[in-house]
Design a protein around this motif. Structure first.
Motif, PDB file in Angstrom:
ATOM      1  N   GLY A   1       0.790  -1.224   0.000  1.00  0.00           N
ATOM      2  CA  GLY A   1       0.000   0.000   0.000  1.00  0.00           C
ATOM      3  C   GLY A   1       0.820   1.272   0.000  1.00  0.00           C
ATOM      4  O   GLY A   1       0.273   2.362   0.154  1.00  0.00           O
ATOM      5  N   ASN A   2       2.138   1.164  -0.178  1.00  0.00           N
ATOM      6  CA  ASN A   2       2.987   2.350  -0.244  1.00  0.00           C
ATOM      7  C   ASN A   2       2.867   2.983  -1.625  1.00  0.00           C
ATOM      8  O   ASN A   2       3.012   2.289  -2.631  1.00  0.00           O
ATOM      9  CB  ASN A   2       4.449   1.973   0.022  1.00  0.00           C
ATOM     10  CG  ASN A   2       4.635   1.347   1.382  1.00  0.00           C
ATOM     11  OD1 ASN A   2       4.175   1.877   2.386  1.00  0.00           O
ATOM     12  ND2 ASN A   2       5.288   0.197   1.414  1.00  0.00           N
ATOM     13  N   ASP A   3       2.623   4.276  -1.663  1.00  0.00           N
ATOM     14  CA  ASP A   3       2.502   4.983  -2.931  1.00  0.00           C
ATOM     15  C   ASP A   3       3.871   5.230  -3.545  1.00  0.00           C
ATOM     16  O   ASP A   3       4.737   5.840  -2.929  1.00  0.00           O
ATOM     17  CB  ASP A   3       1.798   6.329  -2.751  1.00  0.00           C
ATOM     18  CG  ASP A   3       0.314   6.172  -2.466  1.00  0.00           C
ATOM     19  OD1 ASP A   3      -0.273   5.168  -2.897  1.00  0.00           O
ATOM     20  OD2 ASP A   3      -0.240   7.066  -1.799  1.00  0.00           O
ATOM     21  N   ILE A   4       4.042   4.753  -4.767  1.00  0.00           N
ATOM     22  CA  ILE A   4       5.232   5.052  -5.557  1.00  0.00           C
ATOM     23  C   ILE A   4       4.926   6.301  -6.372  1.00  0.00           C
ATOM     24  O   ILE A   4       5.742   7.191  -6.501  1.00  0.00           O
ATOM     25  CB  ILE A   4       5.608   3.859  -6.453  1.00  0.00           C
ATOM     26  CG1 ILE A   4       5.999   2.674  -5.566  1.00  0.00           C
ATOM     27  CG2 ILE A   4       6.735   4.233  -7.417  1.00  0.00           C
ATOM     28  CD1 ILE A   4       6.072   1.357  -6.285  1.00  0.00           C
ATOM     29  N   GLN A   5       3.719   6.354  -6.917  1.00  0.00           N
ATOM     30  CA  GLN A   5       3.196   7.534  -7.619  1.00  0.00           C
ATOM     31  C   GLN A   5       1.746   7.678  -7.208  1.00  0.00           C
ATOM     32  O   GLN A   5       0.927   6.803  -7.476  1.00  0.00           O
ATOM     33  CB  GLN A   5       3.240   7.340  -9.137  1.00  0.00           C
ATOM     34  CG  GLN A   5       4.528   7.672  -9.780  1.00  0.00           C
ATOM     35  CD  GLN A   5       4.719   9.171  -9.973  1.00  0.00           C
ATOM     36  OE1 GLN A   5       3.838   9.989  -9.729  1.00  0.00           O
ATOM     37  NE2 GLN A   5       5.898   9.535 -10.402  1.00  0.00           N
ATOM     38  N   LYS A   6       1.435   8.759  -6.530  1.00  0.00           N
ATOM     39  CA  LYS A   6       0.034   9.027  -6.215  1.00  0.00           C
ATOM     40  C   LYS A   6      -0.664   9.392  -7.503  1.00  0.00           C
ATOM     41  O   LYS A   6      -0.083  10.011  -8.381  1.00  0.00           O
ATOM     42  CB  LYS A   6      -0.084  10.156  -5.205  1.00  0.00           C
ATOM     43  CG  LYS A   6       0.378   9.766  -3.827  1.00  0.00           C
ATOM     44  CD  LYS A   6       0.138  10.873  -2.838  1.00  0.00           C
ATOM     45  CE  LYS A   6       0.600  10.404  -1.472  1.00  0.00           C
ATOM     46  NZ  LYS A   6       0.217  11.324  -0.432  1.00  0.00           N
ATOM     47  N   GLY A   7      -1.899   8.989  -7.611  1.00  0.00           N
ATOM     48  CA  GLY A   7      -2.644   9.305  -8.819  1.00  0.00           C
ATOM     49  C   GLY A   7      -4.109   8.973  -8.640  1.00  0.00           C
ATOM     50  O   GLY A   7      -4.566   8.655  -7.543  1.00  0.00           O
TER      51      GLY A   7
END
Length: 153
Positions: free
Chosen positions: A49-55
């Motif tokens: 659930g870690n965001d690499i790229q929020k979108g």
């Protein structure tokens, strides 16, 4: 660290190709910039659930797309055509990804051999180099593929 070990370490690092390079011909750094166009609909979040790229969440999460069966991200409501393509054997690799993002509806119509195919993805990334760069970026931020997974390619 003695000089000999340091030299061997440096040679090994330089001689080992990056994992992404073996599965993508584009430029991952350039792809990260092009992905800005994609993140209005797509995010990249790892399995924890870690965001690499929020979108956006209009489109499915693109984490781990390499070799993924099309239309198979859990808890995402796909259109019938992309699900049918996945059931017919479509998995994402550079060629299928770049073909799809250039013309989603046309790609599915050709893949499924029907003019009735539809796609929920309305945006087209027509520039082939941009598409290859985005693919390289997605592969570079995704999980590494195990030897077992590579054997099934």
């Amino acid at each position: 660290m003695n000089m000999r070990i340091a030299s061997i370490f440096a040679i090994c690092l330089g001689a080992t190709p990056l994992w992404a390079e073996s599965h993508a011909s584009g430029d991952a750094e350039a792809g990260e910039k092009v992905f800005r166009k994609c993140k209005s609909c797509h995010m990249i979040s790892d399995d924890e659930g870690n965001d690499i790229q929020k979108g956006g969440r209009t489109g499915p999460n693109l984490y781990g797309i390499y070799n993924r069966v099309a239309g198979s991200v859990e808890d995402y409501r796909y259109g019938d055509s992309i699900v049918a393509a996945g059931e017919a054997g479509l998995t994402w690799d550079e060629e299928s990804f770049t073909g799809y993002v250039a013309d989603p509806k046309g790609f599915l119509a050709e893949y499924l051999d029907t003019k009735r195919a539809k796609s929920k993805m309305s945006y087209r990334l027509r520039d082939e180099e941009d598409a290859k760069d985005v693919w390289a970026y997605l592969v570079s931020v995704g999980p590494e593929v195990t030897e077992t997974e590579e054997a099934t390619e």
